[in-house]
Scaffold this motif. Structure first.
Motif, PDB file in Angstrom:
ATOM      1  N   GLN A   9       0.862  -1.170   0.000  1.00  0.00           N
ATOM      2  CA  GLN A   9       0.000   0.000   0.000  1.00  0.00           C
ATOM      3  C   GLN A   9       0.907   1.232   0.000  1.00  0.00           C
ATOM      4  OE1 GLN A   9      -2.642  -0.342   3.370  1.00  0.00           O
ATOM      5  NE2 GLN A   9      -3.743  -2.060   2.466  1.00  0.00           N
ATOM      6  N   PHE A  10       0.416   2.309  -0.593  1.00  0.00           N
ATOM      7  CA  PHE A  10       1.246   3.497  -0.783  1.00  0.00           C
ATOM      8  C   PHE A  10       0.587   4.720  -0.172  1.00  0.00           C
ATOM      9  CE2 PHE A  10       1.881   0.486  -4.193  1.00  0.00           C
ATOM     10  CZ  PHE A  10       3.256   0.352  -4.237  1.00  0.00           C
ATOM     11  N   GLN A  11       1.379   5.540   0.497  1.00  0.00           N
ATOM     12  CA  GLN A  11       0.865   6.764   1.107  1.00  0.00           C
ATOM     13  C   GLN A  11       0.662   7.879   0.096  1.00  0.00           C
ATOM     14  OE1 GLN A  11       3.600   7.614   4.363  1.00  0.00           O
ATOM     15  NE2 GLN A  11       2.230   6.581   5.781  1.00  0.00           N
ATOM     16  N   ASP A  12       1.195   7.723  -1.111  1.00  0.00           N
ATOM     17  CA  ASP A  12       1.093   8.798  -2.098  1.00  0.00           C
ATOM     18  C   ASP A  12      -0.121   8.662  -3.017  1.00  0.00           C
ATOM     19  OD1 ASP A  12       1.798   6.743  -3.786  1.00  0.00           O
ATOM     20  OD2 ASP A  12       3.683   7.635  -4.450  1.00  0.00           O
ATOM     21  N   GLY A  13      -1.015   7.726  -2.716  1.00  0.00           N
ATOM     22  CA  GLY A  13      -2.234   7.610  -3.504  1.00  0.00           C
ATOM     23  C   GLY A  13      -2.200   6.580  -4.617  1.00  0.00           C
ATOM     24  N   ILE A  36       8.718  -1.544  -7.897  1.00  0.00           N
ATOM     25  CA  ILE A  36       8.206  -0.670  -6.848  1.00  0.00           C
ATOM     26  C   ILE A  36       9.396   0.086  -6.277  1.00  0.00           C
ATOM     27  CG2 ILE A  36       7.123  -0.570  -4.579  1.00  0.00           C
ATOM     28  CD1 ILE A  36       5.573  -3.121  -5.378  1.00  0.00           C
ATOM     29  N   GLN A  37       9.322   1.404  -6.330  1.00  0.00           N
ATOM     30  CA  GLN A  37      10.436   2.220  -5.845  1.00  0.00           C
ATOM     31  C   GLN A  37      10.535   2.111  -4.325  1.00  0.00           C
ATOM     32  OE1 GLN A  37      10.140   6.426  -6.608  1.00  0.00           O
ATOM     33  NE2 GLN A  37      12.074   6.854  -5.613  1.00  0.00           N
ATOM     34  N   LEU A  38      11.665   1.645  -3.870  1.00  0.00           N
ATOM     35  CA  LEU A  38      11.959   1.584  -2.446  1.00  0.00           C
ATOM     36  C   LEU A  38      13.455   1.828  -2.283  1.00  0.00           C
ATOM     37  CD1 LEU A  38      11.085   1.120   0.449  1.00  0.00           C
ATOM     38  CD2 LEU A  38      11.272  -1.333   0.067  1.00  0.00           C
ATOM     39  N   GLN A  39      13.776   2.927  -1.614  1.00  0.00           N
ATOM     40  CA  GLN A  39      15.175   3.293  -1.427  1.00  0.00           C
ATOM     41  C   GLN A  39      15.904   2.179  -0.676  1.00  0.00           C
ATOM     42  OE1 GLN A  39      16.393   6.036  -2.824  1.00  0.00           O
ATOM     43  NE2 GLN A  39      14.378   6.669  -3.519  1.00  0.00           N
ATOM     44  N   THR A  50      16.922   3.481   4.884  1.00  0.00           N
ATOM     45  CA  THR A  50      16.187   3.987   3.727  1.00  0.00           C
ATOM     46  C   THR A  50      15.116   3.037   3.202  1.00  0.00           C
ATOM     47  OG1 THR A  50      17.929   3.246   2.220  1.00  0.00           O
ATOM     48  CG2 THR A  50      18.036   5.534   2.996  1.00  0.00           C
ATOM     49  N   CYS A  51      15.145   1.752   3.554  1.00  0.00           N
ATOM     50  CA  CYS A  51      14.097   0.829   3.102  1.00  0.00           C
ATOM     51  C   CYS A  51      13.024   0.652   4.178  1.00  0.00           C
ATOM     52  CB  CYS A  51      14.682  -0.515   2.664  1.00  0.00           C
ATOM     53  SG  CYS A  51      15.370  -1.526   3.998  1.00  0.00           S
ATOM     54  N   HIS A  52      12.883   1.655   5.000  1.00  0.00           N
ATOM     55  CA  HIS A  52      11.907   1.652   6.090  1.00  0.00           C
ATOM     56  C   HIS A  52      10.485   1.504   5.547  1.00  0.00           C
ATOM     57  CE1 HIS A  52       9.324   4.314   8.787  1.00  0.00           C
ATOM     58  NE2 HIS A  52       9.562   3.222   9.491  1.00  0.00           N
ATOM     59  N   ILE A  53       9.711   0.587   6.139  1.00  0.00           N
ATOM     60  CA  ILE A  53       8.304   0.373   5.795  1.00  0.00           C
ATOM     61  C   ILE A  53       7.512   0.188   7.086  1.00  0.00           C
ATOM     62  CG2 ILE A  53       8.751  -0.685   3.535  1.00  0.00           C
ATOM     63  CD1 ILE A  53       8.287  -3.442   4.957  1.00  0.00           C
ATOM     64  N   TYR A  54       6.187   0.162   6.948  1.00  0.00           N
ATOM     65  CA  TYR A  54       5.306  -0.167   8.060  1.00  0.00           C
ATOM     66  C   TYR A  54       4.619  -1.486   7.744  1.00  0.00           C
ATOM     67  CZ  TYR A  54       5.900   4.847   8.874  1.00  0.00           C
ATOM     68  OH  TYR A  54       6.426   6.096   9.064  1.00  0.00           O
ATOM     69  N   VAL A  55       4.691  -2.440   8.649  1.00  0.00           N
ATOM     70  CA  VAL A  55       4.029  -3.725   8.451  1.00  0.00           C
ATOM     71  C   VAL A  55       2.647  -3.639   9.086  1.00  0.00           C
ATOM     72  CG1 VAL A  55       4.124  -6.209   8.882  1.00  0.00           C
ATOM     73  CG2 VAL A  55       6.231  -4.938   8.426  1.00  0.00           C
ATOM     74  N   LEU A  56       1.614  -3.695   8.245  1.00  0.00           N
ATOM     75  CA  LEU A  56       0.235  -3.559   8.707  1.00  0.00           C
ATOM     76  C   LEU A  56      -0.396  -4.899   9.067  1.00  0.00           C
ATOM     77  CD1 LEU A  56      -1.077  -0.961   6.093  1.00  0.00           C
ATOM     78  CD2 LEU A  56      -0.031  -0.536   8.330  1.00  0.00           C
ATOM     79  N   MET A 102       4.064   1.627   2.324  1.00  0.00           N
ATOM     80  CA  MET A 102       5.296   2.244   1.855  1.00  0.00           C
ATOM     81  C   MET A 102       5.259   3.741   2.173  1.00  0.00           C
ATOM     82  SD  MET A 102       6.735  -0.325   0.215  1.00  0.00           S
ATOM     83  CE  MET A 102       7.773   0.327  -1.058  1.00  0.00           C
ATOM     84  N   PRO A 103       6.200   4.225   2.974  1.00  0.00           N
ATOM     85  CA  PRO A 103       6.276   5.674   3.214  1.00  0.00           C
ATOM     86  C   PRO A 103       6.637   6.399   1.920  1.00  0.00           C
ATOM     87  CG  PRO A 103       7.618   4.468   4.803  1.00  0.00           C
ATOM     88  CD  PRO A 103       7.201   3.497   3.734  1.00  0.00           C
ATOM     89  N   PRO A 104       6.360   7.690   1.845  1.00  0.00           N
ATOM     90  CA  PRO A 104       6.784   8.451   0.674  1.00  0.00           C
ATOM     91  C   PRO A 104       8.287   8.286   0.454  1.00  0.00           C
ATOM     92  CG  PRO A 104       5.416   9.807   2.097  1.00  0.00           C
ATOM     93  CD  PRO A 104       5.714   8.541   2.844  1.00  0.00           C
ATOM     94  N   GLN A 105       8.691   8.117  -0.794  1.00  0.00           N
ATOM     95  CA  GLN A 105      10.097   7.842  -1.085  1.00  0.00           C
ATOM     96  C   GLN A 105      10.914   9.104  -1.334  1.00  0.00           C
ATOM     97  OE1 GLN A 105      11.637   4.524  -1.018  1.00  0.00           O
ATOM     98  NE2 GLN A 105       9.818   4.561   0.274  1.00  0.00           N
ATOM     99  N   ASP A 106      10.323  10.261  -1.097  1.00  0.00           N
ATOM    100  CA  ASP A 106      11.101  11.487  -1.237  1.00  0.00           C
ATOM    101  C   ASP A 106      11.818  11.861   0.049  1.00  0.00           C
ATOM    102  OD1 ASP A 106       8.664  12.022  -0.051  1.00  0.00           O
ATOM    103  OD2 ASP A 106       8.341  13.896  -1.101  1.00  0.00           O
TER     104      ASP A 106
END
Length: 110
Positions: A9-13, A36-39, A50-56, A102-106
């Motif tokens: 799931q993505f926070q950017d819509g 899928i872009q993931l730093q 930089t590959c920080h995510i949230y496990v739901l 996935m947090p915003p990748q910016d």
């Protein structure tokens, strides 16, 4: 070989995406293999945040968090109780499906 589904799931819509992961693959591997872009500044060796995510969903099926991973999560942008590093979230035999946010990748961690 055992497989599970990982829903990103993505926070950017962006719409959510679900992909199959084989035993031994990390969430980072599956993301990168599916464009899928993931730093991942350290190359996926638990050397940055930089590959920080949230496990739901499915966090109880992942390897236990190490002290090293915990230290890097503390340096991530907006860490939460369900924060993990995607490089350390490795699919295990007989596990349940995962849902990750996935947090915003910016924003990059350290």
């Amino acid at each position: 070989m055992n497989t599970i589904n990982i829903t990103f799931q993505f926070q950017d819509g962006q719409p959510a995406q679900t992909h199959v992961a084989a035993e031994g693959e990390s969430v980072l591997d599956v993301a990168l293999n599916n464009d899928i872009q993931l730093q991942h500044n350290c190359g996926g060796v638990c050397g940055c945040s930089t590959c920080h995510i949230y496990v739901l969903q499915g966090d109880d099926e992942l390897p236990e968090i190490s002290d090293k991973e915990e230290d890097f999560i503390d340096r991530a942008v907006n860490p939460r109780i369900n924060s993990r590093l995607a490089c350390q979230c490795v699919v295990q035999a007989g596990g349940n499906d995962l849902v990750v946010l996935m947090p915003p990748q910016d924003f990059l961690g350290h």
